[in-house]
Design a protein around this motif. Structure first.
Motif, PDB file in Angstrom:
ATOM      1  N   ALA A  62       0.858  -1.187   0.000  1.00  0.00           N
ATOM      2  CA  ALA A  62       0.000   0.000   0.000  1.00  0.00           C
ATOM      3  C   ALA A  62       0.892   1.235   0.000  1.00  0.00           C
ATOM      4  CB  ALA A  62      -0.907   0.001   1.220  1.00  0.00           C
ATOM      5  N   PHE A  63       0.608   2.157  -0.912  1.00  0.00           N
ATOM      6  CA  PHE A  63       1.468   3.335  -1.005  1.00  0.00           C
ATOM      7  C   PHE A  63       1.331   4.209   0.236  1.00  0.00           C
ATOM      8  CE2 PHE A  63       2.681   7.588  -2.382  1.00  0.00           C
ATOM      9  CZ  PHE A  63       3.893   7.322  -2.993  1.00  0.00           C
ATOM     10  N   LEU A  64       0.134   4.353   0.765  1.00  0.00           N
ATOM     11  CA  LEU A  64      -0.085   5.149   1.969  1.00  0.00           C
ATOM     12  C   LEU A  64      -0.177   4.223   3.175  1.00  0.00           C
ATOM     13  CD1 LEU A  64      -2.757   7.707   0.675  1.00  0.00           C
ATOM     14  CD2 LEU A  64      -0.300   8.057   0.945  1.00  0.00           C
ATOM     15  N   PRO A  65       0.465   4.592   4.286  1.00  0.00           N
ATOM     16  CA  PRO A  65       0.390   3.749   5.488  1.00  0.00           C
ATOM     17  C   PRO A  65      -1.028   3.733   6.050  1.00  0.00           C
ATOM     18  CG  PRO A  65       1.478   5.833   5.980  1.00  0.00           C
ATOM     19  CD  PRO A  65       1.298   5.789   4.494  1.00  0.00           C
ATOM     20  N   LEU A  66      -1.522   2.538   6.324  1.00  0.00           N
ATOM     21  CA  LEU A  66      -2.889   2.425   6.847  1.00  0.00           C
ATOM     22  C   LEU A  66      -2.977   2.955   8.267  1.00  0.00           C
ATOM     23  CD1 LEU A  66      -3.758  -1.142   5.478  1.00  0.00           C
ATOM     24  CD2 LEU A  66      -4.272   1.099   4.461  1.00  0.00           C
ATOM     25  N   ASN A  67      -1.967   2.677   9.073  1.00  0.00           N
ATOM     26  CA  ASN A  67      -1.918   3.145  10.458  1.00  0.00           C
ATOM     27  C   ASN A  67      -0.574   3.845  10.688  1.00  0.00           C
ATOM     28  OD1 ASN A  67      -4.461   1.845  11.251  1.00  0.00           O
ATOM     29  ND2 ASN A  67      -3.304  -0.071  11.034  1.00  0.00           N
ATOM     30  N   PRO A  68      -0.504   5.145  10.408  1.00  0.00           N
ATOM     31  CA  PRO A  68       0.780   5.858  10.569  1.00  0.00           C
ATOM     32  C   PRO A  68       1.339   5.692  11.967  1.00  0.00           C
ATOM     33  CG  PRO A  68      -0.833   7.234   9.440  1.00  0.00           C
ATOM     34  CD  PRO A  68      -1.578   6.025   9.925  1.00  0.00           C
ATOM     35  N   ASP A  69       2.636   5.395  12.004  1.00  0.00           N
ATOM     36  CA  ASP A  69       3.278   5.075  13.279  1.00  0.00           C
ATOM     37  C   ASP A  69       4.633   5.774  13.318  1.00  0.00           C
ATOM     38  OD1 ASP A  69       4.015   4.016  15.653  1.00  0.00           O
ATOM     39  OD2 ASP A  69       4.419   2.004  14.892  1.00  0.00           O
ATOM     40  N   LEU A  70       4.939   6.453  14.432  1.00  0.00           N
ATOM     41  CA  LEU A  70       6.204   7.152  14.592  1.00  0.00           C
ATOM     42  C   LEU A  70       7.213   6.375  15.425  1.00  0.00           C
ATOM     43  CD1 LEU A  70       4.925  10.807  15.246  1.00  0.00           C
ATOM     44  CD2 LEU A  70       5.773   9.840  13.105  1.00  0.00           C
ATOM     45  N   SER A  71       6.912   5.114  15.697  1.00  0.00           N
ATOM     46  CA  SER A  71       7.813   4.331  16.529  1.00  0.00           C
ATOM     47  C   SER A  71       9.170   4.113  15.860  1.00  0.00           C
ATOM     48  CB  SER A  71       7.186   2.978  16.861  1.00  0.00           C
ATOM     49  OG  SER A  71       6.934   2.239  15.662  1.00  0.00           O
TER      50      SER A  71
END
Length: 290
Positions: A62-71
Motif C-alpha cells: 500500500a502506497f499510503l500507510p494504513l496506520n501511521p506510526d512514529l515508533s
C-alpha cells in the motif's frame, strides 16, 4: 463573399493555437512522468518510515500507510546518537563548503584574470583531475593523512576535500564573464591584484560562490566512501556511516527504522537547498540574459 486570403488569415491563428495547446499538454505530461520517477522513491521512503515494521513487506504493498506510526523514528534516536552524528556531518560539510568556496574563488580568479607562465597547462591539469575517481586516489591520500598524524579525525575528511577542480572551473568561467575593465580601473586607482579581487570581483561573484557552496554541502553531506576509509572511532562517524548500523547484523534490522533514519538525514540538506535555492538559481542563470 470572403476571399482566400481572408480565410487563411482567419484560420492561421486557430491552427497556431491548437499546436501551442498540444505542445503545452505534451510538456505537462513529460514533467509529470519525470516527477513520478524523481519523487516516487522519496515519497515511498517517507511512507515506509511511517509504517509499523510488520507492514513493511506487506503484499500487495500500500502506497499510503494504513496506520501511521512514529515508533520507527523513536527507534532511530534510541539506537543512534543522532545528535553527535548530525554535528559531525554539519561540521565536516560546512567547513568543506566554506573551504571550497574560498579556494575556488582564488584559483578561478587567478586562472581568469592573472597572466603567468604555464597558466593554460596548469589549468588543463586541474581539469584532468576531475576524470580521476576518488577510489584511485584514496590510498595515497590515506597514507599522507596517516603520515601527518590526522588519521581517524574529522580533519582527515575536511582537508583533502577543500581543493575542488569543479569549483575552480566554475569560478574561472564566472570570472571570465565579468568585465575586464573593472581590473583596469582598479589598477589605475593603485589597487593591487589582491585588493582588486577582494573589493571588486569577489562581491560580484557571490552567486557563483553560492553554487559551489550548495553543491559541495549536498555532495559531502551524503558522502559515504571517504568517511568509511578515513574514520574508525564511532565518535568521528558522520551521519551516513551511522545510518548503516541501523541495518543490523547481516541486514536483520527493520526497514522502517532504516528509512526513518534516511528521512531524518534528508532534512538538513533540504533546508540548505530551500534557503539557497534563490542564490543557486541566480548563479545558474547569471549571464544568460542581455
Amino acid at each position: 463573399m470572403t476571399t482566400i486570403q481572408e480565410r487563411v488569415t482567419t484560420t492561421a491563428p486557430v491552427v497556431t493555437r491548437k499546436k501551442r495547446d498540444w505542445s503545452v499538454a505534451v510538456r505537462v505530461v513529460v514533467l509529470l512522468i519525470a516527477s513520478v520517477f524523481v519523487l516516487g522513491p522519496v515519497l515511498w521512503t517517507l511512507s515506509t518510515s511511517l509504517r509499523p515494521p510488520s507492514e513493511s513487506f506487506k503484499l500487495p504493498p500500500a502506497f499510503l500507510p494504513l496506520n501511521p506510526d512514529l515508533s520507527s523514528y523513536e527507534q532511530v534516536f534510541k539506537q543512534l546518537n543522532i545528535v553527535a552524528l548530525v554535528v559531525n556531518s554539519a561540521l565536516v560539510t560546512g567547513l568543506i563548503a566554506v573551504g571550497q568556496m574560498i579556494t575556488a574563488a582564488l584559483a578561478g580568479y587567478a586562472f581568469a584574470h592573472l597572466r603567468f607562465r604555464g597558466r593554460g597547462a596548469l589549468f588543463s591539469i586541474v581539469l584532468a583531475t576531475m576524470m580521476v575517481p576518488a577510489q584511485v586516489t584514496i590510498v595515497p591520500v590515506f597514507m599522507l593523512i596517516r603520515g601527518v598524524g590526522l588519521s581517524d579525525t574529522l580533519l582527515a575528511l575536511i582537508i583533502p576535500a577543500i581543493p575542488t577542480a569543479f569549483g575552480t572551473f566554475l569560478m574561472r568561467q564566472y570570472f571570465m564573464g565579468l568585465p575586464g575593465e573593472l581590473a583596469e580601473a582598479a589598477a589605475i586607482d593603485g589597487a593591487s591584484p589582491w585588493r582588486t579581487f577582494r573589493s571588486v570581483y569577489a562581491p560580484l561573484a557571490m552567486p557563483g560562490l553560492a553554487i559551489v557552496g550548495i553543491l559541495a554541502f549536498n555532495f559531502h553531506w551524503n558522502e559515504f566512501f571517504r568517511p568509511l576509509i578515513m574514520t574508525i572511532s564511532e565518535q568521528n562517524f558522520t551521519l551516513p556511516l551511522g545510518l548503516v548500523s541501523l541495518q543490523g547484523n547481516l541486514g536483520t534490522g527493520s526497514i522502517s527504522v532504516v528509512l526513518a533514519g534516511v528521512v531524518l538525514s534528508m532534512i538538513p540538506a533540504l533546508v540548505v537547498f530551500m534557503f539557497g535555492q534563490r542564490a543557486l538559481q541566480d548563479g545558474l542563470t547569471a549571464g544568460t540574459g542581455k
